[in-house]
Design an enzyme around this catalytic site. Structure first.
Site, mmCIF file in Angstrom:
data_model
loop_
_atom_site.group_PDB
_atom_site.id
_atom_site.type_symbol
_atom_site.label_atom_id
_atom_site.label_comp_id
_atom_site.label_asym_id
_atom_site.label_seq_id
_atom_site.Cartn_x
_atom_site.Cartn_y
_atom_site.Cartn_z
ATOM 1 N N GLY A 135 0.804 -1.220 0.000
ATOM 2 C CA GLY A 135 0.000 0.000 0.000
ATOM 3 C C GLY A 135 0.839 1.274 0.000
ATOM 4 N N GLU A 146 2.645 -8.348 -1.577
ATOM 5 C CA GLU A 146 1.386 -8.913 -1.057
ATOM 6 C C GLU A 146 1.287 -10.429 -1.230
ATOM 7 O OE1 GLU A 146 1.603 -6.107 -2.784
ATOM 8 O OE2 GLU A 146 0.257 -4.597 -1.939
HETATM 9 C C1 HXC Z 1 2.081 -3.752 10.282
HETATM 10 C C2 HXC Z 1 4.354 -3.551 10.179
HETATM 11 C C3 HXC Z 1 4.325 -3.517 8.782
HETATM 12 C C4 HXC Z 1 3.050 -3.609 8.160
HETATM 13 C C5 HXC Z 1 6.385 -3.372 9.401
HETATM 14 N N1 HXC Z 1 5.639 -3.463 10.519
HETATM 15 N N2 HXC Z 1 5.593 -3.419 8.327
HETATM 16 N N3 HXC Z 1 3.257 -3.667 10.940
HETATM 17 N N4 HXC Z 1 1.985 -3.726 8.953
HETATM 18 N N5 HXC Z 1 2.892 -3.544 6.835
HETATM 19 C C6 HXC Z 1 6.115 -3.462 11.887
HETATM 20 C C7 HXC Z 1 6.806 -4.763 12.258
HETATM 21 O O1 HXC Z 1 5.852 -5.748 12.583
HETATM 22 C C8 HXC Z 1 7.642 -4.345 13.431
HETATM 23 O O2 HXC Z 1 6.822 -4.278 14.571
HETATM 24 C C9 HXC Z 1 8.068 -2.935 13.055
HETATM 25 O O3 HXC Z 1 7.117 -2.476 12.073
HETATM 26 C C10 HXC Z 1 9.455 -2.871 12.451
HETATM 27 O O4 HXC Z 1 9.501 -3.780 11.365
HETATM 28 P P1 HXC Z 1 10.655 -4.877 11.210
HETATM 29 O O5 HXC Z 1 10.144 -5.933 10.311
HETATM 30 O O6 HXC Z 1 11.160 -5.307 12.538
HETATM 31 O O7 HXC Z 1 11.776 -3.998 10.492
HETATM 32 P P2 HXC Z 1 12.853 -4.435 9.391
HETATM 33 O O8 HXC Z 1 13.476 -5.753 9.783
HETATM 34 O O9 HXC Z 1 13.713 -3.243 9.204
HETATM 35 O O10 HXC Z 1 12.016 -4.708 8.064
HETATM 36 C C11 HXC Z 1 11.327 -3.652 7.449
HETATM 37 C C12 HXC Z 1 10.343 -4.200 6.353
HETATM 38 C C13 HXC Z 1 9.459 -5.305 7.004
HETATM 39 C C14 HXC Z 1 11.157 -4.793 5.205
HETATM 40 C C15 HXC Z 1 9.552 -3.030 5.872
HETATM 41 O O11 HXC Z 1 8.874 -4.776 8.193
HETATM 42 C C16 HXC Z 1 8.370 -5.790 6.114
HETATM 43 O O12 HXC Z 1 8.612 -6.623 5.231
HETATM 44 N N6 HXC Z 1 7.120 -5.331 6.334
HETATM 45 C C17 HXC Z 1 5.960 -5.827 5.678
HETATM 46 C C18 HXC Z 1 5.895 -5.307 4.286
HETATM 47 C C19 HXC Z 1 4.671 -5.825 3.551
HETATM 48 O O13 HXC Z 1 4.443 -7.027 3.433
HETATM 49 N N7 HXC Z 1 3.834 -4.887 3.050
HETATM 50 C C20 HXC Z 1 2.644 -5.218 2.338
HETATM 51 C C21 HXC Z 1 1.462 -5.260 3.260
HETATM 52 S S1 HXC Z 1 0.003 -5.745 2.420
HETATM 53 P P3 HXC Z 1 7.335 -4.753 16.010
HETATM 54 O O14 HXC Z 1 6.136 -4.561 16.877
HETATM 55 O O15 HXC Z 1 7.765 -6.166 15.850
HETATM 56 O O16 HXC Z 1 8.471 -3.814 16.332
HETATM 57 C C22 HXC Z 1 -0.552 -4.370 1.663
HETATM 58 C C23 HXC Z 1 -1.823 -4.535 0.915
HETATM 59 C C24 HXC Z 1 -2.471 -3.223 0.539
HETATM 60 O O17 HXC Z 1 0.038 -3.342 1.719
HETATM 61 C C25 HXC Z 1 -3.918 -3.347 0.160
HETATM 62 C C26 HXC Z 1 -4.746 -4.275 0.950
HETATM 63 C C27 HXC Z 1 -6.010 -3.729 1.553
#
Ligand code: HXC
Length: 258
Positions: free
Chosen positions: A109, A132
């Site tokens: 997103g 995703e």
């Molecule tokens: C909720 C998230 C998050 C997310 C990160 N965090 N991304 N929380 N939703 N999308 C949180 C983690 O859980 C973590 O919380 C904190 O942020 C720090 O993230 P880390 O993973 O520890 O950091 P890092 O190792 O530096 O990695 C960063 C990152 C990774 C590469 C961005 O966090 C990641 O892969 N995030 C998810 C990305 C993703 O899949 N996005 C797509 C979402 S689906 P804590 O509490 O543990 O500190 C989407 C669909 C849109 O967007 C439309 C659908 C309606």
């Protein structure tokens, strides 16, 4: 007033900063509501002539909030998607330039939010992706539609199907961003672009934005007709008289947004 974003206006620019750095600025319902509310202010406020959208900390936006989505059934997920689409479509509909200052991760997103803006500038630290499919879903805030329109169908399928994360240089190469800047130059670069646009005729800028957005998916004949009517609106403005007179008088134009 806002809890998950910061919104301020300075020098004609509205700055929206998504401010949940501990959650990588993930978009939950509240963030989307607050971006929408800031957009309502931006649309109404004549003092705002351009917008810079960025994220606090090391992410731009790491996607929709996975913790929140995990709690939702299909009906709730659909409502979240509708909310997301409303925000993206609103950004596209406001006749003022929106510049995404992509400071870090722009995933899912977050990449979709950047794509809804008119111009994207990436920090050298930025990372882009549509991950995703790792979560058993697909892009749902417009990514399956805006990404192919920006980078072509093949590259969009590659990015969406592999979930590969790309850096700023690659994003520039494929046309996902328009410029790359060093982290410290990111906001100044965006401000320079905003100031350049703000020095032009605002009515022409606004109509150009809506004509590009509304004409893009039309067939050429309908799109040409749209351009003729759009052009006529700008031609009727006082700013057209001022712009052309200033050129002929060899002076800077003073546009009045009329
Ligand atoms: C909720 C998230 C998050 C997310 C990160 N965090 N991304 N929380 N939703 N999308 C949180 C983690 O859980 C973590 O919380 C904190 O942020 C720090 O993230 P880390 O993973 O520890 O950091 P890092 O190792 O530096 O990695 C960063 C990152 C990774 C590469 C961005 O966090 C990641 O892969 N995030 C998810 C990305 C993703 O899949 N996005 C797509 C979402 S689906 P804590 O509490 O543990 O500190 C989407 C669909 C849109 O967007 C439309 C659908 C309606």
């Amino acid at each position: 007033m806002y809890e998950t974003i910061k919104y301020e206006v300075s020098g004609g620019i509205g700055y929206i900063t998504i401010n949940r750095p501990k959650a990588m600025n993930a978009l939950n319902g509240q963030v989307l509501d607050e971006i929408y509310a800031a957009c309502t202010e931006i649309e109404k406020d004549d003092a705002v002539k351009a917008v810079i959208l960025t994220g606090e900390g090391k992410a731009f936006v790491a996607g929709a909030d996975i913790a929140q989505m995990n709690q939702l059934d299909a009906v709730g997920g659909r409502a979240l998607m509708i909310k997301g689409h409303k925000v993206m479509n609103y950004i596209e509909a406001i006749e003022k330039p929106f510049i995404a200052a992509v400071n870090g991760f722009a995933l899912g997103g977050g990449c979709e939010l950047a794509m809804a803006c008119d111009i994207r500038v990436a920090s050298e630290k930025a990372k882009f992706g549509q991950p995703e499919v790792n979560l058993g879903i697909l892009p749902g805030f417009g990514g399956t539609q805006r990404l192919p329109r920006l980078v072509g169908k093949g590259m969009a399928k590659y990015l969406i199907m592999t979930a590969d994360m790309i850096n700023a240089e690659e994003a520039l190469r494929i046309g996902l961003v328009e410029k790359v800047a060093s982290p410290e130059d990111l906001i100044p670069t965006c401000e320079k672009i905003a100031q350049t646009i703000m020095s032009k005729a605002p009515i022409a800028i606004g109509i150009a934005k809506s004509t590009i957005n509304n004409g893009y998916d039309l067939d050429m004949r309908a799109a040409s007709t749209l351009e003729i009517e759009a052009f006529t609106s700008a031609f009727a403005s006082e700013d057209k008289t001022e712009g052309m007179t200033a050129f002929l008088e060899k002076r800077e134009a003073e546009f009045k947004n009329k």
